[in-house]
Design a protein around this motif. Sequence first.
Motif, mmCIF file in Angstrom:
data_model
loop_
_atom_site.group_PDB
_atom_site.id
_atom_site.type_symbol
_atom_site.label_atom_id
_atom_site.label_comp_id
_atom_site.label_asym_id
_atom_site.label_seq_id
_atom_site.Cartn_x
_atom_site.Cartn_y
_atom_site.Cartn_z
ATOM 1 N N GLY A 143 -2.159 1.333 -7.665
ATOM 2 C CA GLY A 143 -0.793 1.825 -7.785
ATOM 3 C C GLY A 143 -0.450 2.198 -9.212
ATOM 4 N N TYR A 144 -0.875 1.366 -10.157
ATOM 5 C CA TYR A 144 -0.598 1.665 -11.565
ATOM 6 C C TYR A 144 -1.257 2.974 -11.987
ATOM 7 C CZ TYR A 144 -0.684 1.424 -16.639
ATOM 8 O OH TYR A 144 -0.547 1.731 -17.973
ATOM 9 N N LEU A 145 -2.511 3.152 -11.601
ATOM 10 C CA LEU A 145 -3.216 4.378 -11.967
ATOM 11 C C LEU A 145 -2.569 5.604 -11.331
ATOM 12 C CD1 LEU A 145 -6.929 3.149 -11.678
ATOM 13 C CD2 LEU A 145 -5.581 3.497 -13.771
ATOM 14 N N GLU A 146 -2.146 5.461 -10.073
ATOM 15 C CA GLU A 146 -1.502 6.575 -9.371
ATOM 16 C C GLU A 146 -0.163 6.923 -10.012
ATOM 17 O OE1 GLU A 146 -1.052 9.556 -6.431
ATOM 18 O OE2 GLU A 146 -2.805 8.311 -6.928
ATOM 19 N N TRP A 147 0.642 5.905 -10.303
ATOM 20 C CA TRP A 147 1.955 6.145 -10.900
ATOM 21 C C TRP A 147 1.824 6.684 -12.317
ATOM 22 C CZ3 TRP A 147 6.782 2.905 -9.505
ATOM 23 C CH2 TRP A 147 6.877 2.781 -8.115
ATOM 24 N N LYS A 148 0.830 6.197 -13.056
ATOM 25 C CA LYS A 148 0.636 6.698 -14.417
ATOM 26 C C LYS A 148 0.263 8.178 -14.390
ATOM 27 C CE LYS A 148 -1.807 5.788 -18.760
ATOM 28 N NZ LYS A 148 -2.801 4.923 -19.447
ATOM 29 N N LYS A 149 -0.547 8.564 -13.422
ATOM 30 C CA LYS A 149 -0.912 9.969 -13.273
ATOM 31 C C LYS A 149 0.329 10.819 -13.005
ATOM 32 C CE LYS A 149 -3.642 13.060 -10.325
ATOM 33 N NZ LYS A 149 -4.538 13.122 -9.131
ATOM 34 N N MET A 179 6.432 2.357 -14.051
ATOM 35 C CA MET A 179 5.024 2.248 -13.660
ATOM 36 C C MET A 179 4.411 0.896 -14.043
ATOM 37 S SD MET A 179 3.152 4.794 -16.367
ATOM 38 C CE MET A 179 3.387 4.641 -18.145
ATOM 39 N N GLN A 180 4.926 0.241 -15.096
ATOM 40 C CA GLN A 180 4.331 -1.031 -15.519
ATOM 41 C C GLN A 180 4.656 -2.176 -14.569
ATOM 42 O OE1 GLN A 180 5.984 1.013 -17.543
ATOM 43 N NE2 GLN A 180 4.789 1.376 -19.415
ATOM 44 N N ASN A 181 5.509 -1.939 -13.570
ATOM 45 C CA ASN A 181 5.761 -3.014 -12.606
ATOM 46 C C ASN A 181 4.460 -3.476 -11.974
ATOM 47 O OD1 ASN A 181 5.629 -2.449 -9.432
ATOM 48 N ND2 ASN A 181 6.049 -0.502 -10.444
ATOM 49 N N TRP A 182 3.513 -2.554 -11.817
ATOM 50 C CA TRP A 182 2.242 -2.901 -11.186
ATOM 51 C C TRP A 182 1.425 -3.848 -12.055
ATOM 52 C CZ3 TRP A 182 2.380 -2.104 -6.342
ATOM 53 C CH2 TRP A 182 3.062 -0.999 -5.819
ATOM 54 N N LEU A 183 1.515 -3.735 -13.377
ATOM 55 C CA LEU A 183 0.802 -4.658 -14.271
ATOM 56 C C LEU A 183 1.382 -6.066 -14.156
ATOM 57 C CD1 LEU A 183 0.482 -2.417 -17.465
ATOM 58 C CD2 LEU A 183 -1.174 -2.737 -15.611
ATOM 59 N N ILE A 184 2.706 -6.149 -14.025
ATOM 60 C CA ILE A 184 3.347 -7.458 -13.857
ATOM 61 C C ILE A 184 2.923 -8.086 -12.536
ATOM 62 C CG2 ILE A 184 5.543 -8.686 -13.759
ATOM 63 C CD1 ILE A 184 6.774 -6.374 -15.356
ATOM 64 N N TRP A 185 2.851 -7.262 -11.477
ATOM 65 C CA TRP A 185 2.422 -7.781 -10.173
ATOM 66 C C TRP A 185 0.985 -8.281 -10.216
ATOM 67 C CZ3 TRP A 185 5.772 -9.409 -7.048
ATOM 68 C CH2 TRP A 185 6.961 -8.720 -6.773
ATOM 69 N N TRP A 187 0.839 -1.206 0.000
ATOM 70 C CA TRP A 187 0.000 0.000 0.000
ATOM 71 C C TRP A 187 0.872 1.255 0.000
ATOM 72 C CZ3 TRP A 187 -0.705 4.025 3.591
ATOM 73 C CH2 TRP A 187 -1.780 4.869 3.312
ATOM 74 N N LEU A 188 1.922 1.256 0.806
ATOM 75 C CA LEU A 188 2.822 2.414 0.847
ATOM 76 C C LEU A 188 3.546 2.591 -0.486
ATOM 77 C CD1 LEU A 188 4.375 1.993 4.415
ATOM 78 C CD2 LEU A 188 2.777 3.771 3.675
ATOM 79 N N ALA A 189 3.944 1.481 -1.129
ATOM 80 C CA ALA A 189 4.610 1.577 -2.434
ATOM 81 C C ALA A 189 3.661 2.151 -3.474
ATOM 82 C CB ALA A 189 5.115 0.202 -2.873
ATOM 83 N N ALA A 190 2.398 1.701 -3.446
ATOM 84 C CA ALA A 190 1.417 2.223 -4.392
ATOM 85 C C ALA A 190 1.176 3.714 -4.191
ATOM 86 C CB ALA A 190 0.100 1.456 -4.261
ATOM 87 N N ARG A 191 1.335 4.174 -2.942
ATOM 88 C CA ARG A 191 1.177 5.590 -2.623
ATOM 89 C C ARG A 191 2.463 6.379 -2.849
ATOM 90 N NH1 ARG A 191 -3.515 7.716 -2.567
ATOM 91 N NH2 ARG A 191 -2.847 9.255 -1.018
#
Length: 212
Positions: free
Chosen positions: A196-202, A157-163, A37-41
């Motif tokens: 996380g992906y949406l946040e990082w993409k933003k 940012m695509q690391n979240w898609l792999i996860w 959660w912290l990483a996504a934030r």
Amino acid sequence: MHPAVVALNISEAFENFLFGTSLLEWAGVFTGILCVWLAARNIIWNWPIAIVSVIIYIFIFFETRLYADMGLQFYFLLMNIYGWYFWSRRRGNASAEQPITSMTNHEWLFCAGATVFFTFVLGTLLYRHTDASFPYLDSFCTAVSFVAQIFLARRAMQNWLIWIFVDLIYIGLYISKGLYPTAMMYALYVYIAARGYLEWKKIYLEQREQIN
């Protein structure tokens, strides 16, 4: 089946889930959810909490004979130390963070090649020389997690898609081993990774606007 019997079975299953799960696994679940959660934030304190989580899961996966996953935790330990260092570095001036990046075609090819190579090599070793459960499936998940962690540490940012992809597989794997709280944790990981992906993409798009 009589409704009273169904209710009793459900009650027993819930008690086994709640009280049959070790405190060690609950601690791993809590720290695991918190660090993701912290990483996504985009909060740097995900790394020290992740270090605690992977140490806990070294013992859990050893007990359940998921040796590839156990070995992966040692890799995660090193990558968490590296990620903590990399995220702490400043670019340009003292207040500028390392930017979020987008993976290139070459990096995607690296992901595919590394996954195939490590799945075959590690899966074969586990199949021939250990009593590992699901040696090739476990090794595949380990290989995918290996590359995902690299790109999390590098802030792609695509690391979240792999996860998201590998966590969906892990859910079924951990259910089959009776690690129900861990399976629930990975189900939550899928949701957090999507956010996380949406946040990082933003943030990535905002960075590009500032450059332009």
